[in-house]
Design a protein around this motif. Structure first.
Motif, mmCIF file in Angstrom:
data_model
loop_
_atom_site.group_PDB
_atom_site.id
_atom_site.type_symbol
_atom_site.label_atom_id
_atom_site.label_comp_id
_atom_site.label_asym_id
_atom_site.label_seq_id
_atom_site.Cartn_x
_atom_site.Cartn_y
_atom_site.Cartn_z
ATOM 1 N N THR A 2 0.841 -1.191 0.000
ATOM 2 C CA THR A 2 0.000 0.000 0.000
ATOM 3 C C THR A 2 0.883 1.250 0.000
ATOM 4 O O THR A 2 2.081 1.184 0.291
ATOM 5 N N LYS A 3 0.260 2.365 -0.280
ATOM 6 C CA LYS A 3 0.983 3.636 -0.293
ATOM 7 C C LYS A 3 1.607 3.905 1.078
ATOM 8 O O LYS A 3 2.752 4.343 1.172
ATOM 9 N N GLY A 4 0.867 3.630 2.120
ATOM 10 C CA GLY A 4 1.373 3.837 3.479
ATOM 11 C C GLY A 4 2.576 2.964 3.792
ATOM 12 O O GLY A 4 3.530 3.409 4.441
ATOM 13 N N GLN A 5 2.529 1.714 3.345
ATOM 14 C CA GLN A 5 3.652 0.805 3.573
ATOM 15 C C GLN A 5 4.897 1.279 2.825
ATOM 16 O O GLN A 5 6.007 1.230 3.363
ATOM 17 N N ILE A 6 4.711 1.734 1.605
ATOM 18 C CA ILE A 6 5.834 2.239 0.813
ATOM 19 C C ILE A 6 6.430 3.468 1.478
ATOM 20 O O ILE A 6 7.651 3.580 1.620
ATOM 21 N N GLU A 7 5.579 4.380 1.905
ATOM 22 C CA GLU A 7 6.068 5.595 2.553
ATOM 23 C C GLU A 7 6.794 5.281 3.854
ATOM 24 O O GLU A 7 7.802 5.909 4.177
ATOM 25 N N ALA A 8 6.306 4.300 4.612
ATOM 26 C CA ALA A 8 6.956 3.905 5.864
ATOM 27 C C ALA A 8 8.338 3.310 5.589
ATOM 28 O O ALA A 8 9.313 3.614 6.284
ATOM 29 N N GLU A 9 8.425 2.468 4.567
ATOM 30 C CA GLU A 9 9.711 1.872 4.222
ATOM 31 C C GLU A 9 10.678 2.936 3.717
ATOM 32 O O GLU A 9 11.871 2.912 4.041
ATOM 33 N N LEU A 10 10.174 3.895 2.936
ATOM 34 C CA LEU A 10 11.026 4.995 2.464
ATOM 35 C C LEU A 10 11.591 5.785 3.629
ATOM 36 O O LEU A 10 12.779 6.137 3.642
ATOM 37 N N ALA A 11 10.765 6.071 4.613
ATOM 38 C CA ALA A 11 11.221 6.821 5.786
ATOM 39 C C ALA A 11 12.308 6.049 6.537
ATOM 40 O O ALA A 11 13.316 6.630 6.959
ATOM 41 N N ARG A 47 16.950 0.654 -3.773
ATOM 42 C CA ARG A 47 15.652 0.297 -3.182
ATOM 43 C C ARG A 47 14.729 1.518 -3.140
ATOM 44 O O ARG A 47 13.538 1.412 -3.446
ATOM 45 N N VAL A 48 15.286 2.671 -2.780
ATOM 46 C CA VAL A 48 14.496 3.901 -2.744
ATOM 47 C C VAL A 48 13.958 4.221 -4.135
ATOM 48 O O VAL A 48 12.791 4.598 -4.292
ATOM 49 N N ALA A 49 14.787 4.054 -5.152
ATOM 50 C CA ALA A 49 14.354 4.325 -6.526
ATOM 51 C C ALA A 49 13.191 3.409 -6.907
ATOM 52 O O ALA A 49 12.201 3.862 -7.501
ATOM 53 N N LYS A 50 13.290 2.127 -6.557
ATOM 54 C CA LYS A 50 12.217 1.175 -6.878
ATOM 55 C C LYS A 50 10.928 1.538 -6.142
ATOM 56 O O LYS A 50 9.837 1.472 -6.712
ATOM 57 N N LEU A 51 11.062 1.898 -4.870
ATOM 58 C CA LEU A 51 9.880 2.262 -4.096
ATOM 59 C C LEU A 51 9.236 3.534 -4.636
ATOM 60 O O LEU A 51 8.005 3.640 -4.686
ATOM 61 N N ASN A 52 10.052 4.491 -5.064
ATOM 62 C CA ASN A 52 9.504 5.713 -5.643
ATOM 63 C C ASN A 52 8.746 5.404 -6.936
ATOM 64 O O ASN A 52 7.704 6.016 -7.208
ATOM 65 N N GLN A 53 9.241 4.464 -7.718
ATOM 66 C CA GLN A 53 8.532 4.051 -8.940
ATOM 67 C C GLN A 53 7.181 3.436 -8.584
ATOM 68 O O GLN A 53 6.172 3.719 -9.214
ATOM 69 N N GLN A 54 7.190 2.565 -7.568
ATOM 70 C CA GLN A 54 5.932 1.942 -7.140
ATOM 71 C C GLN A 54 4.944 3.004 -6.659
ATOM 72 O O GLN A 54 3.752 2.919 -6.928
ATOM 73 N N LEU A 55 5.460 3.980 -5.940
ATOM 74 C CA LEU A 55 4.615 5.056 -5.411
ATOM 75 C C LEU A 55 3.995 5.855 -6.557
ATOM 76 O O LEU A 55 2.806 6.197 -6.516
ATOM 77 N N GLU A 56 4.777 6.131 -7.592
ATOM 78 C CA GLU A 56 4.257 6.848 -8.757
ATOM 79 C C GLU A 56 3.167 6.058 -9.458
ATOM 80 O O GLU A 56 2.185 6.636 -9.937
ATOM 81 N N GLN A 57 3.319 4.740 -9.511
ATOM 82 C CA GLN A 57 2.314 3.904 -10.175
ATOM 83 C C GLN A 57 0.997 3.897 -9.405
ATOM 84 O O GLN A 57 -0.061 3.724 -9.996
ATOM 85 N N LEU A 58 1.073 4.085 -8.107
ATOM 86 C CA LEU A 58 -0.145 4.104 -7.302
ATOM 87 C C LEU A 58 -0.911 5.399 -7.440
ATOM 88 O O LEU A 58 -2.123 5.440 -7.248
ATOM 89 N N ASP A 59 -0.205 6.475 -7.768
ATOM 90 C CA ASP A 59 -0.864 7.787 -7.892
ATOM 91 C C ASP A 59 -1.642 7.937 -9.166
ATOM 92 O O ASP A 59 -1.620 7.357 -10.111
#
Length: 59
Positions: A2-11, A47-59
């Motif tokens: 989820t978006k929240g999980q991605i943001e938590a992992e990014l932090a 890993r941050v780059a991959k998570l940012n890509q996933q985050l963009e796909q969710l938006d």
């Protein structure tokens, strides 16, 4: 993920990155080998780059 999980992992990754970067800087000042720390920073960046890509796909 989820978006929240991605943001938590990014932090968490950003916190880890800052800590490791500080450790590498300290080790450098003492002339200690920093290759392990530098490799870990690269892994975190990837890993941050991959998570940012996933985050963009969710938006």
């Amino acid at each position: 993920m989820t978006k929240g999980q991605i943001e938590a992992e990014l932090a968490e990754l950003k916190s880890d990155y800052a800590r490791i970067q500080g450790d590498v800087e300290k080790a450098t000042s003492f002339g200690v080998d920093t290759s392990t720390g530098e490799n870990k920073l690269i892994e975190i960046e990837e890993r941050v780059a991959k998570l940012n890509q996933q985050l963009e796909q969710l938006d």
